[in-house]
Enzyme design. Structure first.
Site, mmCIF file in Angstrom:
data_model
loop_
_atom_site.group_PDB
_atom_site.id
_atom_site.type_symbol
_atom_site.label_atom_id
_atom_site.label_comp_id
_atom_site.label_asym_id
_atom_site.label_seq_id
_atom_site.Cartn_x
_atom_site.Cartn_y
_atom_site.Cartn_z
ATOM 1 N N GLN A 41 11.252 32.763 34.297
ATOM 2 C CA GLN A 41 12.554 33.443 34.278
ATOM 3 C C GLN A 41 12.504 34.804 34.995
ATOM 4 O OE1 GLN A 41 14.855 31.577 31.984
ATOM 5 N NE2 GLN A 41 16.435 32.528 33.235
ATOM 6 N N LYS A 64 12.739 34.708 27.161
ATOM 7 C CA LYS A 64 13.073 33.348 26.709
ATOM 8 C C LYS A 64 12.830 33.264 25.217
ATOM 9 C CE LYS A 64 14.354 29.382 28.546
ATOM 10 N NZ LYS A 64 15.108 29.154 29.795
ATOM 11 N N GLY A 77 22.102 29.824 26.445
ATOM 12 C CA GLY A 77 21.746 28.445 26.122
ATOM 13 C C GLY A 77 20.534 27.950 26.894
ATOM 14 N N ASP A 78 20.012 26.835 26.438
ATOM 15 C CA ASP A 78 18.955 26.079 27.131
ATOM 16 C C ASP A 78 18.985 24.713 26.432
ATOM 17 O OD1 ASP A 78 16.589 26.684 29.164
ATOM 18 O OD2 ASP A 78 15.726 25.413 27.621
ATOM 19 N N THR A 90 24.971 25.917 36.374
ATOM 20 C CA THR A 90 23.610 25.515 36.758
ATOM 21 C C THR A 90 23.673 24.286 37.664
ATOM 22 O OG1 THR A 90 22.923 26.302 34.587
ATOM 23 C CG2 THR A 90 21.274 25.139 35.889
ATOM 24 N N ASN A 122 23.791 19.530 29.981
ATOM 25 C CA ASN A 122 24.682 20.410 30.756
ATOM 26 C C ASN A 122 24.325 20.471 32.242
ATOM 27 O OD1 ASN A 122 24.682 23.563 31.714
ATOM 28 N ND2 ASN A 122 26.629 22.933 30.798
ATOM 29 N N SER A 150 25.502 33.802 34.140
ATOM 30 C CA SER A 150 25.377 34.576 32.904
ATOM 31 C C SER A 150 25.454 36.074 33.206
ATOM 32 C CB SER A 150 24.036 34.290 32.226
ATOM 33 O OG SER A 150 24.087 33.112 31.467
HETATM 34 N N1 GLU Z 1 18.402 28.587 30.157
HETATM 35 C C1 GLU Z 1 18.916 28.853 31.473
HETATM 36 C C2 GLU Z 1 17.763 29.066 32.424
HETATM 37 O O1 GLU Z 1 16.741 28.424 32.287
HETATM 38 C C3 GLU Z 1 19.977 29.936 31.493
HETATM 39 C C4 GLU Z 1 19.545 31.290 30.984
HETATM 40 C C5 GLU Z 1 20.663 32.316 30.889
HETATM 41 O O2 GLU Z 1 21.792 32.021 31.245
HETATM 42 O O3 GLU Z 1 20.332 33.420 30.445
HETATM 43 O O4 GLU Z 1 17.817 29.805 33.361
#
Ligand code: GLU
Length: 444
Positions: free
Chosen positions: A111, A126, A165-166, A209, A240, A376
């Site tokens: 990330q 995360k 989310g994830d 995404t 999603n 986001s």
């Molecule tokens: N879980 C998503 C990612 O892997 C989105 C993370 C977010 O929007 O903060 O990037």
């Protein structure tokens, strides 16, 4: 031993039983070799790589909750605040039985670079839990989310750390978590993204995404002289990311042949019916076995298999290490021209190497799926100015971010003599910004 090799050896020794974290670190550090070689002495003196691979903070907590029968359960919650050099920690919350510290660290590490590549001011973090949302009632989901947030709310905030989310965390879970945060902290602020539209969410965040994945895939193909329209694609997943990847692919004239869930997969030779998929997964929260009811001519198979179907483009949108060397060989034998990762690290290291050796255009998740977290960050901007932008405005910004991102990684790859190697390009481009910020801020 080179500085890179020393740090890799230390990571493996000091973080036993975290193979996914090792995999992510090795992949990034290997491709940073040319940049690190240029600055080896200075980086080593400042312990730059040691600071990069050690999270600034990692929080592990107990999450007690009570099921509908009155039985108490204990899960483990995690939040890894990995790197805040370029902005507040940002990254999703994964709710899945496979979650452990190593998985959250691999995701948090990825990330950092992904968020840097968006060009927006967000650091890397995360979180998650080994809680399994499958088969739980609404009340049980609420009980878990409230208990999770009761502890997590001590460590996050709109300018500190903004989860989202994830896998396993969608609009419903974000709603319950936001409600509990507001109740305890007495703050209505943009502490989470992926919120509902009536309480601070952003239009196009749901689609972002998957749409972003197609925008960058289209741009990559275009820059390689290929028109995306008229191509076929195989997609894994039905969450999603997969749903909105399929939707945008179809809008761009791509025929998508497959989708999958943790039990099995569907092959629809006429192209996946995305509205049916939305109803099955988003409304009914059901299994893909239901798909046949909507499309009697489709095939349902148990287990794994989407990569055996002949297609031009493969979009792994399910989870880590779901596309292995055997799958890569099948894709190549079937003439695939591109693989773009919608999930985080869905392709194993040997499969990635094989695909690239075979000349398949390969775009890694930290670039290809960055549209979600980028949007986001746009939700955070809207929350800060207490305004909401139109769908078209957010979608246009997303499209521009993905196109710029592609050129940024393409340029970085060329600059270091790795033309068309978007893995090296993404790691270098993501790293350069973070390192500049880390150097400016001293040894912290
Ligand atoms: N879980 C998503 C990612 O892997 C989105 C993370 C977010 O929007 O903060 O990037």
């Amino acid at each position: 031993m080179s500085y890179v090799d020393e740090v890799i050896a230390r990571v493996i020794k000091e973080n036993p039983s975290e193979p996914e974290f090792h995999q992510a670190v090795v992949e990034v550090l290997q491709s940073l070799r040319p940049v690190i070689a240029e600055n080896e002495e200075a980086f080593r003196k400042d312990a730059l790589l040691e600071r990069l691979v050690n999270p600034e903070r990692q929080i592990k907590f107990r999450v007690p909750w009570i099921d509908d029968k009155g039985q108490a359960h204990i899960n483990t919650g995690y939040r890894v605040q990995f790197n805040s050099a370029i902005g507040p920690y940002k990254g999703g919350i994964r709710l899945h039985p496979s979650v452990n510290l190593g998985i959250i660290k691999f995701l948090g590490f990825e990330q950092i670079f992904k968020n840097s590549l968006t060009g927006l001011p967000i650091g890397g973090g995360k979180g998650g839990s080994d809680f399994d949302p499958k088969g739980k009632s609404d009340r049980e989901i609420m009980a878990f989310c409230q208990s999770f947030m009761t502890e997590l709310c001590k460590y996050i905030g709109a300018d500190t750390d903004v989860p989202a989310g994830d896998i396993g965390t969608g609009a419903r879970e974000i709603g319950y978590m936001f409600g509990q945060y507001k109740r305890i902290r007495n703050l209505f602020e943009g502490v989470l993204t992926g919120k509902g539209l009536v309480y601070g969410g952003s239009l196009a965040r749901t689609e972002a995404t998957g749409y972003g994945l197609l925008y960058i895939t289209e741009e990559m193909l275009k820059c390689n002289g290929i028109d995306i329209s008229g191509k076929t694609a195989v997609v894994s997943g039905s969450g999603n990311v997969a749903i909105y990847a399929i939707e945008k692919a179809q809008q761009l004239g791509v025929k998508v042949l497959t989708a999958s869930d943790s039990n099995g997969w569907v092959y629809d030779k006429d192209g996946i019916d995305v509205e049916a998929l939305k109803e099955i997964k988003e409304v009914n929260r059901a299994r893909l076995t239901e798909y046949k009811k909507y499309r009697p001519d489709s095939e349902y198979h148990e287990g794994k298999g989407v990569w055996s179907i002949k297609a031009d483009i493969a979009l792994p949108c399910a989870t880590q290490n779901e596309l292995d060397l055997e799958d890569a060989k099948m894709l190549c034998a079937n003439g695939a021209i591109a693989v773009a990762e919608g999930a985080n690290m869905p392709t194993t290291a040997d499969a990635t190497d094989y695909l690239m050796e075979q000349g398949v255009l390969f775009i890694p998740g930290k670039a290809a799926n960055a549209g979600g977290v980028a949007t986001s960050a746009l939700e955070m901007s809207q929350n800060s100015e207490r305004l909401s932008w139109s769908f078209e405005k957010v979608d246009k910004k997303l499209q521009n971010i993905m196109i710029d991102l592609f050129h940024n990684i393409d340029d970085a790859a060329k600059k270091y003599g790795f033309e068309k190697n978007y893995v090296v390009g993404a790691n270098i481009a993501g790293f350069e910004k973070v390192v500049t910020a880390m150097n400016a801020q001293g040894i912290v």
